[in-house]
Design an enzyme around this catalytic site. Structure first.
Site, PDB file in Angstrom:
ATOM      1  N   GLU A   1       0.816  -1.219   0.000  1.00  6.69           N
ATOM      2  CA  GLU A   1       0.000   0.000   0.000  1.00  6.69           C
ATOM      3  C   GLU A   1       0.848   1.266   0.000  1.00  6.69           C
ATOM      4  O   GLU A   1       0.468   2.284  -0.577  1.00  6.69           O
ATOM      5  CB  GLU A   1      -0.947   0.024   1.201  1.00  6.69           C
ATOM      6  CG  GLU A   1      -2.128  -0.932   1.090  1.00  6.69           C
ATOM      7  CD  GLU A   1      -1.849  -2.282   1.705  1.00  6.69           C
ATOM      8  OE1 GLU A   1      -0.670  -2.573   2.038  1.00  6.69           O
ATOM      9  OE2 GLU A   1      -2.805  -3.075   1.863  1.00  6.69           O
TER      10      GLU A   1
ATOM     11  N   PHE B   1     -11.514  -7.134  13.995  1.00 10.34           N
ATOM     12  CA  PHE B   1     -10.427  -7.575  13.120  1.00 10.34           C
ATOM     13  C   PHE B   1     -10.113  -6.505  12.069  1.00 10.34           C
ATOM     14  O   PHE B   1     -11.002  -6.008  11.401  1.00 10.34           O
ATOM     15  CB  PHE B   1     -10.811  -8.894  12.437  1.00 10.34           C
ATOM     16  CG  PHE B   1      -9.762  -9.374  11.472  1.00 10.34           C
ATOM     17  CD1 PHE B   1      -8.503  -9.749  11.925  1.00 10.34           C
ATOM     18  CD2 PHE B   1     -10.022  -9.417  10.112  1.00 10.34           C
ATOM     19  CE1 PHE B   1      -7.523 -10.168  11.037  1.00 10.34           C
ATOM     20  CE2 PHE B   1      -9.054  -9.840   9.215  1.00 10.34           C
ATOM     21  CZ  PHE B   1      -7.802 -10.209   9.674  1.00 10.34           C
ATOM     22  N   GLN B   2      -8.872  -6.170  11.942  1.00 11.17           N
ATOM     23  CA  GLN B   2      -8.376  -5.153  11.004  1.00 11.17           C
ATOM     24  C   GLN B   2      -9.067  -3.802  11.183  1.00 11.17           C
ATOM     25  O   GLN B   2      -9.318  -3.087  10.224  1.00 11.17           O
ATOM     26  CB  GLN B   2      -8.490  -5.646   9.553  1.00 11.17           C
ATOM     27  CG  GLN B   2      -7.539  -6.810   9.268  1.00 11.17           C
ATOM     28  CD  GLN B   2      -7.323  -7.107   7.801  1.00 11.17           C
ATOM     29  OE1 GLN B   2      -8.217  -6.927   6.995  1.00 11.17           O
ATOM     30  NE2 GLN B   2      -6.124  -7.565   7.452  1.00 11.17           N
TER      31      GLN B   2
ATOM     32  N   LYS C   1     -17.583  -0.779   5.814  1.00  9.47           N
ATOM     33  CA  LYS C   1     -18.006  -1.750   4.807  1.00  9.47           C
ATOM     34  C   LYS C   1     -19.519  -1.736   4.565  1.00  9.47           C
ATOM     35  O   LYS C   1     -19.976  -1.847   3.430  1.00  9.47           O
ATOM     36  CB  LYS C   1     -17.560  -3.156   5.250  1.00  9.47           C
ATOM     37  CG  LYS C   1     -17.701  -4.167   4.151  1.00  9.47           C
ATOM     38  CD  LYS C   1     -17.031  -5.489   4.499  1.00  9.47           C
ATOM     39  CE  LYS C   1     -17.276  -6.471   3.349  1.00  9.47           C
ATOM     40  NZ  LYS C   1     -16.615  -7.746   3.546  1.00  9.47           N
TER      41      LYS C   1
ATOM     42  N   MET D   1      24.216   9.912   2.756  1.00  5.69           N
ATOM     43  CA  MET D   1      23.974  11.220   3.374  1.00  5.69           C
ATOM     44  C   MET D   1      24.222  11.164   4.875  1.00  5.69           C
ATOM     45  O   MET D   1      24.817  12.064   5.461  1.00  5.69           O
ATOM     46  CB  MET D   1      22.542  11.686   3.070  1.00  5.69           C
ATOM     47  CG  MET D   1      22.239  13.090   3.549  1.00  5.69           C
ATOM     48  SD  MET D   1      23.362  14.322   2.858  1.00  5.69           S
ATOM     49  CE  MET D   1      22.462  14.836   1.399  1.00  5.69           C
TER      50      MET D   1
END
Lengths: 553, 167
Positions: A51, A113-114, A163, A467
């Site tokens: 993602e 969940f999630q 959802k 760097m």
């Protein structure tokens, strides 16, 4: 027409002119992906490997096109994986619209969940964010989100959609117009005061930031410079705003800026900041400027005026419009003394250029530039290679540099290059990266290969985190803690395993041969360039320092 | 520059999450809030916040401009203390003995407070007024070690005259 939430999302995106979205499916966005499947002839979805890559791709798409980039992710880990991408867009004022699914309304707040409160998480890194709890609000919110992302100072907006809201039905009415909030307009008296200040200046310096790119105001900046004999300097985000072909466009100023640009900024008696926020990296020690110079600050964001540098005159609004109003009131004035002084600085700059080595990053960049056009999108990751690109690549057209300036996100590059390439209709795109940055999100090679994207990836491979190593060398007694990677990764085999083409080069002749092949390839081409690990980015002004503290070797 | 106290009147959309946005902005940018009050206005679409904060002119300006950038913030006003009615509310429970009762009652009268609960050992006193008046009463109670518990609401501020914050 009656539709469910997921249909409304897809229809509204299409209605808003969105033809390509980036994302990754998951449980809480199944309904949206089902509609994307059914509408795949009208809207393209590009699946990333992670993602974060999708978020950078949508951001890169927005930066290269000037239109909002859209990313879709599922709830929980899908949403949290977007966070770095959203923060990157926020710090660089990029119009990103992130759509996340969430658990159904009755499950919210129960550690389901999630489930993650992504609205709470992203509040400090978005211009605005929403959770949609009623499907009847959905279309209006998506339209408003696009308007907010693009209006004023652009920035990311997140919409979290449970959802069951995606499944719920309601009436959908298409809307003909895209709303946009109009910026304020400074009054005439303030424009007059600015004109007066410009007329009385002996050494004007126009300092441009990303706001000039966003407002497409480069031509107006150049007009102002020509009218007044002012010189132009750029922040890193301002690179590409004004073509480097213009003699008195001195390039980037600041910590790793070009000598003449930083020097002229310190000697100027008037600094006209345009769409720039005088960040600490670009400004250093403030008193060194304020002792010589007066400031006119032009920006669309009122909060930037007086934030980092107190302005004598602040003008808030569309920078292009404001510059037009100013130049309309100016008559051509020559300042030969100032031009002469700056010409000397440009001449002196040659002494700061590295000499000799054929595989010096400057030479690599110049060799790559022989193959690119003015329109080629150049993407960078973060670190030494990024600074070398900013110093030595000659940008000629706006939106041809995609780089993470404000947040300095290592791993930004490959995802952004994917998005940039899509935004430009699959034109060849170049990514400069380092072995450190590339290692962070190299899985997006899969995305680039799957979509046959002709991205030329130049890895400036010094085997160290250059760097950080440079700071360790200069300020930490050469104690190279955890920056000497010594990894055994074979980038050529790795790229080939992903289905890309690749070559390793250690000489200029080898580089030229590989570039020939890379710029003719029909897919991603990785060039692993060995460079010296002790090469520093120079010149350098230490944090909080001024031109008087410049390090040249 | 001095860190003086100032009063902000803020009109915001009456949505959930607005309070987090505003308070989050203060903590993120390192500004101090002395008190914050929020409640619905006569128009249920909007809420009104009164924020008492502290800082020099630079901080004051930045707070106003940063607040104005929030999408759900509709109006921000730095209120002129000379043209503003500012009130706080205090509920304070004091330990009482027959010996201290007359002194407390006298103090309540002087401060124009009200006794709202009374029994043999304790009293709850309600006082409304300028923040300094409330602080003075609290000091009095502290000196005599009488405080059992107290609760002080954030300040409310309204401009004098016809003008209102919403328009």
């Amino acid at each position: 027409m009656k539709m469910n939430g997921a249909q409304i999302i897809v229809e509204t995106l299409i209605e808003l002119g969105c033809d390509c979205v980036f994302g990754y499916p998951g449980g809480a966005v199944l309904n949206i992906y089902d509609e994307l499947y059914k509408s795949s002839d009208r809207i393209r979805h590009v699946i990333s490997a992670h993602e974060q890559g999708a978020a950078h791709a949508a951001d890169g798409y927005a930066r290269a096109s000037g239109r909002p980039g859209v990313v879709i992710a599922t709830s929980g880990p899908g949403a949290t994986n977007l966070v770095t991408g959203i923060a990157t867009a926020y710090l660089d004022s990029s119009p990103l619209v992130a759509i996340t699914g969430n658990v159904a309304l009755p499950l919210l707040g129960k550690d389901s969940f999630q489930e993650v409160d992504i609205m709470g998480v992203t509040m400090p890194i978005t211009k605005h964010n929403y959770i949609v709890k009623d499907v009847r609000d959905l279309a209006g919110i998506i339209r408003e989100a696009f308007a907010i992302a693009q209006s004023g100072r652009p920035g990311p907006v997140l919409i979290d959609i449970p959802k069951d809201v995606q499944a719920a039905e309601c009436e959908y009415t298409p809307s003909g117009s895209t709303q946009k909030f109009s910026p304020p307009k400074p009054d005439e008296a303030n424009i007059d005061r600015a004109v007066e200040l410009i007329n009385s200046a002996k050494k004007p310096y126009i300092y441009c930031g990303g706001g000039v790119v966003a407002a497409d105001a480069g031509d107006q900046v150049r007009k102002l410079a020509v009218l007044t004999d002012a010189v132009i300097g750029l922040s890193m985000m301002g690179l590409s705003a004004v073509s480097s072909e213009y003699d008195f466009c001195l390039g980037m100023a600041g910590m790793h800026g070009r000598y003449a640009s930083t020097k002229a900024k310190s000697e100027a008696d008037l600094i006209i900041g345009v769409g720039v926020r005088f960040s600490d990296r670009a400004t250093g020690k403030k008193s060194r400027y304020t002792q010589n110079a007066k400031f006119i600050h032009i920006d669309i964001d009122a909060a930037e005026i007086d934030k980092n540098i107190p302005a004598n005159i602040g003008l808030v609004g569309d920078v292009r419009e404001i510059l037009k109003r100013i130049t309309a009131k100016l008559s051509p004035t020559q300042r030969p003394e100032w031009k002469k002084e700056v010409a000397k600085m440009i001449e002196d700059e040659i002494f700061f250029y590295p000499k000799g080595q054929e595989m010096h990053p400057k030479a690599i960049i110049e060799r790559v530039q022989r193959h690119t056009s003015d329109d080629t999108v150049i993407v960078t990751d973060v670190g030494q290679h990024q600074m070398w690109c900013a110093q030595y690549y000659r940008f000629r057209k706006p939106r041809t540099l995609l780089t993470s300036g404000g947040l300095g996100t290592m791993g930004f590059g490959l995802g952004a290059a994917v998005g940039g390439c899509f935004a430009r209709g699959g034109e060849r795109t170049v990514l400069f990266t380092g072995d450190g940055s590339f290692g962070m999100n190299l899985t997006e090679l899969a995305t680039a290969v799957s979509n046959n994207l002709p991205i030329v990836i130049i890895i400036m491979n010094n085997g160290v985190l250059g760097m950080v190593r440079q700071w360790q060398k200069l300020f930490y007694g050469g104690r190279y803690s955890n920056t000497t990677l010594g990894r055994k990764t074979d980038f050529v085999k790795l790229a080939e395993a992903f289905g890309a083409r690749a070559a390793r080069v250690e000489s200029a002749a080898g580089l030229d041969r590989s570039l020939e092949a890379a710029f003719a390839a029909d897919r991603p081409f990785v060039i692993d360039c060995k460079i010296d690990m002790d090469e520093n980015v120079l010149p350098m002004i230490p944090a909080g320092g001024s031109i008087d503290d410049i390090i040249v070797k | 520059m001095q860190k003086e106290q100032f009063i902000l009147g803020v009109i915001v959309s009456n949505h959930f999450g607005v309070l987090t946005r505003v308070s989050g902005l203060f903590s993120r940018r390192g500004y101090n809030i002395d008190s914050l009050n929020v409640s619905e206005t006569e128009n249920p679409e909007y809420s009104r916040m009164t924020i008492i904060a502290r800082g020099d002119d630079y901080v004051k300006n930045q707070i106003v401009k940063q607040l104005e950038k929030l999408h759900e913030v509709k109006k921000v006003e730095l209120m002129d203390p000379d043209r503003t009615v500012l009130r706080e509310h205090l509920l304070i429970k004091l330990r009482v003995t027959p010996a201290t009762r007359p002194e407390i009652t006298e103090a309540v009268n002087i401060f124009r407070g009200k006794v709202v609960d009374f029994n043999a050992d304790s009293m709850i006193i309600e006082i409304t007024g300028e923040p300094s008046k409330l602080s003075a009463f609290i000091d009095f109670a502290k000196q005599n070690d009488m405080i059992i518990e107290m609760c002080r609401a954030g300040a409310l501020a309204v401009n004098r005259g016809l003008q209102n914050l919403g328009n």
